[in-house]
Design a protein around this motif. Structure first.
Motif, PDB file in Angstrom:
ATOM      1  N   GLU A  17      10.826  -9.844  12.082  1.00  0.00           N
ATOM      2  CA  GLU A  17      11.461  -9.714  10.771  1.00  0.00           C
ATOM      3  C   GLU A  17      10.489 -10.129   9.657  1.00  0.00           C
ATOM      4  N   ILE A  18       9.700 -11.175   9.908  1.00  0.00           N
ATOM      5  CA  ILE A  18       8.718 -11.617   8.910  1.00  0.00           C
ATOM      6  C   ILE A  18       7.678 -10.532   8.695  1.00  0.00           C
ATOM      7  N   ARG A  19       7.203  -9.932   9.790  1.00  0.00           N
ATOM      8  CA  ARG A  19       6.218  -8.856   9.667  1.00  0.00           C
ATOM      9  C   ARG A  19       6.792  -7.667   8.900  1.00  0.00           C
ATOM     10  N   ALA A  20       8.052  -7.321   9.198  1.00  0.00           N
ATOM     11  CA  ALA A  20       8.680  -6.203   8.497  1.00  0.00           C
ATOM     12  C   ALA A  20       8.837  -6.507   7.005  1.00  0.00           C
ATOM     13  N   PHE A  21       9.171  -7.759   6.678  1.00  0.00           N
ATOM     14  CA  PHE A  21       9.323  -8.175   5.285  1.00  0.00           C
ATOM     15  C   PHE A  21       8.008  -8.018   4.533  1.00  0.00           C
ATOM     16  N   VAL A  22       6.919  -8.517   5.122  1.00  0.00           N
ATOM     17  CA  VAL A  22       5.608  -8.441   4.479  1.00  0.00           C
ATOM     18  C   VAL A  22       5.116  -7.003   4.419  1.00  0.00           C
ATOM     19  N   ARG A  23       5.348  -6.239   5.478  1.00  0.00           N
ATOM     20  CA  ARG A  23       4.916  -4.840   5.487  1.00  0.00           C
ATOM     21  C   ARG A  23       5.611  -4.055   4.377  1.00  0.00           C
ATOM     22  N   GLY A  24       6.895  -4.324   4.181  1.00  0.00           N
ATOM     23  CA  GLY A  24       7.624  -3.644   3.117  1.00  0.00           C
ATOM     24  C   GLY A  24       7.106  -4.008   1.740  1.00  0.00           C
ATOM     25  N   LEU A  25       6.805  -5.302   1.530  1.00  0.00           N
ATOM     26  CA  LEU A  25       6.282  -5.727   0.239  1.00  0.00           C
ATOM     27  C   LEU A  25       4.898  -5.144  -0.021  1.00  0.00           C
ATOM     28  N   ALA A  26       4.098  -5.052   1.038  1.00  0.00           N
ATOM     29  CA  ALA A  26       2.766  -4.450   0.886  1.00  0.00           C
ATOM     30  C   ALA A  26       2.903  -3.006   0.425  1.00  0.00           C
ATOM     31  N   GLY A  27       3.849  -2.280   1.010  1.00  0.00           N
ATOM     32  CA  GLY A  27       4.056  -0.894   0.604  1.00  0.00           C
ATOM     33  C   GLY A  27       4.522  -0.782  -0.834  1.00  0.00           C
ATOM     34  N   GLU A  28       5.437  -1.669  -1.241  1.00  0.00           N
ATOM     35  CA  GLU A  28       5.924  -1.645  -2.623  1.00  0.00           C
ATOM     36  C   GLU A  28       4.812  -1.982  -3.615  1.00  0.00           C
ATOM     37  N   SER A  29       3.875  -2.843  -3.200  1.00  0.00           N
ATOM     38  CA  SER A  29       2.792  -3.262  -4.089  1.00  0.00           C
ATOM     39  C   SER A  29       1.637  -2.271  -4.108  1.00  0.00           C
ATOM     40  N   GLY A  30       1.682  -1.278  -3.226  1.00  0.00           N
ATOM     41  CA  GLY A  30       0.606  -0.300  -3.199  1.00  0.00           C
ATOM     42  C   GLY A  30      -0.561  -0.681  -2.313  1.00  0.00           C
ATOM     43  N   LEU A  31      -0.421  -1.714  -1.503  1.00  0.00           N
ATOM     44  CA  LEU A  31      -1.491  -2.076  -0.582  1.00  0.00           C
ATOM     45  C   LEU A  31      -1.518  -1.078   0.569  1.00  0.00           C
ATOM     46  N   HIS A  32      -2.724  -0.768   1.026  1.00  0.00           N
ATOM     47  CA  HIS A  32      -2.853   0.118   2.172  1.00  0.00           C
ATOM     48  C   HIS A  32      -4.144  -0.214   2.909  1.00  0.00           C
ATOM     49  N   GLY A  33      -4.334   0.403   4.037  1.00  0.00           N
ATOM     50  CA  GLY A  33      -5.570   0.251   4.794  1.00  0.00           C
ATOM     51  C   GLY A  33      -5.862  -1.172   5.210  1.00  0.00           C
ATOM     52  N   ASP A  35      -6.651  -3.830   3.480  1.00  0.00           N
ATOM     53  CA  ASP A  35      -6.007  -4.892   2.709  1.00  0.00           C
ATOM     54  C   ASP A  35      -4.633  -5.215   3.287  1.00  0.00           C
ATOM     55  N   ALA A  36      -3.819  -4.183   3.501  1.00  0.00           N
ATOM     56  CA  ALA A  36      -2.478  -4.394   4.038  1.00  0.00           C
ATOM     57  C   ALA A  36      -2.534  -4.996   5.433  1.00  0.00           C
ATOM     58  N   ARG A  37      -3.465  -4.513   6.245  1.00  0.00           N
ATOM     59  CA  ARG A  37      -3.593  -5.023   7.609  1.00  0.00           C
ATOM     60  C   ARG A  37      -3.961  -6.498   7.627  1.00  0.00           C
ATOM     61  N   ASP A  38      -4.933  -6.885   6.806  1.00  0.00           N
ATOM     62  CA  ASP A  38      -5.391  -8.270   6.795  1.00  0.00           C
ATOM     63  C   ASP A  38      -4.300  -9.220   6.296  1.00  0.00           C
ATOM     64  N   VAL A  39      -3.609  -8.820   5.224  1.00  0.00           N
ATOM     65  CA  VAL A  39      -2.540  -9.667   4.694  1.00  0.00           C
ATOM     66  C   VAL A  39      -1.432  -9.819   5.714  1.00  0.00           C
ATOM     67  N   LEU A  40      -1.048  -8.715   6.341  1.00  0.00           N
ATOM     68  CA  LEU A  40       0.022  -8.760   7.332  1.00  0.00           C
ATOM     69  C   LEU A  40      -0.360  -9.641   8.518  1.00  0.00           C
ATOM     70  N   LEU A  41      -1.583  -9.506   9.002  1.00  0.00           N
ATOM     71  CA  LEU A  41      -2.032 -10.285  10.158  1.00  0.00           C
ATOM     72  C   LEU A  41      -2.089 -11.768   9.834  1.00  0.00           C
ATOM     73  N   ALA A  42      -2.617 -12.100   8.655  1.00  0.00           N
ATOM     74  CA  ALA A  42      -2.731 -13.509   8.280  1.00  0.00           C
ATOM     75  C   ALA A  42      -1.367 -14.167   8.143  1.00  0.00           C
ATOM     76  N   VAL A  43      -0.438 -13.504   7.448  1.00  0.00           N
ATOM     77  CA  VAL A  43       0.904 -14.072   7.288  1.00  0.00           C
ATOM     78  C   VAL A  43       1.605 -14.175   8.635  1.00  0.00           C
ATOM     79  N   SER A  44       1.454 -13.143   9.453  1.00  0.00           N
ATOM     80  CA  SER A  44       2.104 -13.145  10.765  1.00  0.00           C
ATOM     81  C   SER A  44       1.629 -14.311  11.622  1.00  0.00           C
ATOM     82  N   GLU A  45       0.310 -14.535  11.633  1.00  0.00           N
ATOM     83  CA  GLU A  45      -0.228 -15.615  12.468  1.00  0.00           C
ATOM     84  C   GLU A  45       0.131 -16.987  11.891  1.00  0.00           C
ATOM     85  N   ALA A  46       0.113 -17.111  10.567  1.00  0.00           N
ATOM     86  CA  ALA A  46       0.500 -18.383   9.960  1.00  0.00           C
ATOM     87  C   ALA A  46       1.967 -18.693  10.252  1.00  0.00           C
TER      88      ALA A  46
END
Length: 248
Positions: A17-33, A35-46
């Motif tokens: 659910e946390i990953r889905a939340f961050v992935r959705g926000l990344a899409g709304e903010s226009g992050l892709h490629g 950038d989106a992968r790194d942010v998602l991975l870092a938040v997920s692991e933290a």
């Protein structure tokens, strides 16, 4: 887009659910490629560290868009405990320190539970940033840097100073970009195992001024200007301005 915060139970089942939340926000903010992968991975692991190693009952994730950046906050009500005998940072923190420009950590203590991690991540792929139309007369600069993060930072700085920047991280990509000759090229000579040096010489031969950035000073024919690495963005800006608008 305003700041968004969501709290989750500190259970393994919340991690998707946390990953889905961050992935959705990344899409709304226009992050892709990347950038989106790194942010998602870092938040997920933290978040995984908070769930599995902090003894927390809840985990909060806050996403706050900034100018060309995202401020991430991951917090819980637990006390983080490293495995006995290891002094290494957990994977989530290592990732954050690797991708973020600024990281603040307030570890929870038995007398003061609650671990808070804040990371400011500068991004280049936010909607509207890389595709801003260049105003008439805006000089086009080709930036070749094998370090994507330092390249993004310099590209954002030069863009704010009035240059239209194309950032590439490999020599083949730089060669392709050179087909539409830029006003100037900034080249990290060690890119692609030193192939950046060959590209810089070829670009200069084709009539494109070159600012070389390297830990080793290049031969005279390679570049019009040389800056030792690491170098401050202001020194790069000064070299670019000097080559594109030399004093009479």
């Amino acid at each position: 887009m305003s700041a968004r915060t969501r709290w989750f139970p500190a259970t393994p089942g919340s991690l998707p659910e946390i990953r889905a939340f961050v992935r959705g926000l990344a899409g709304e903010s226009g992050l892709h490629g990347d950038d989106a992968r790194d942010v998602l991975l870092a938040v997920s692991e933290a978040a995984d560290n908070a769930v599995r190693r902090a003894g927390a009952s809840v985990v909060g994730v806050t996403w706050e868009p900034r100018d060309h950046a995202v401020l991430l906050t991951i917090e819980d009500d637990g006390v983080f405990d490293l495995d006995a005998g290891t002094a290494a940072r957990p994977l989530g923190l290592r990732l954050l320190f690797g991708i973020a420009d600024e990281v603040q950590v307030r570890p929870g203590k038995p007398t003061w539970p609650g671990t808070v991690v804040r990371a400011l991540v500068r991004v280049w792929s936010r909607a509207g940033v890389p595709d801003l139309p260049a105003p008439p007369g805006r000089p086009c600069v080709l930036l070749l840097d094998g370090d994507r993060f330092s390249g993004q930072s310099l590209a954002a700085f030069l863009h704010a100073e009035g240059y239209d920047v194309t950032l590439v991280t490999t020599v083949p990509a730089a060669q392709e970009a050179l087909q539409s000759p830029p006003a100037l090229a900034i080249v990290d000579l060690l890119t692609s195992h030193g192939e950046g040096t060959r590209f810089a010489a070829a670009a200069r031969t084709s009539g494109v001024p070159v600012v070389a950035v390297s830990a080793v000073e290049p031969a005279a024919h390679v570049a019009d200007a040389y800056l030792p690495k690491p170098t401050h963005p202001l020194r790069v800006l000064a070299a670019v301005r000097d080559l594109l608008s030399p004093d009479p």
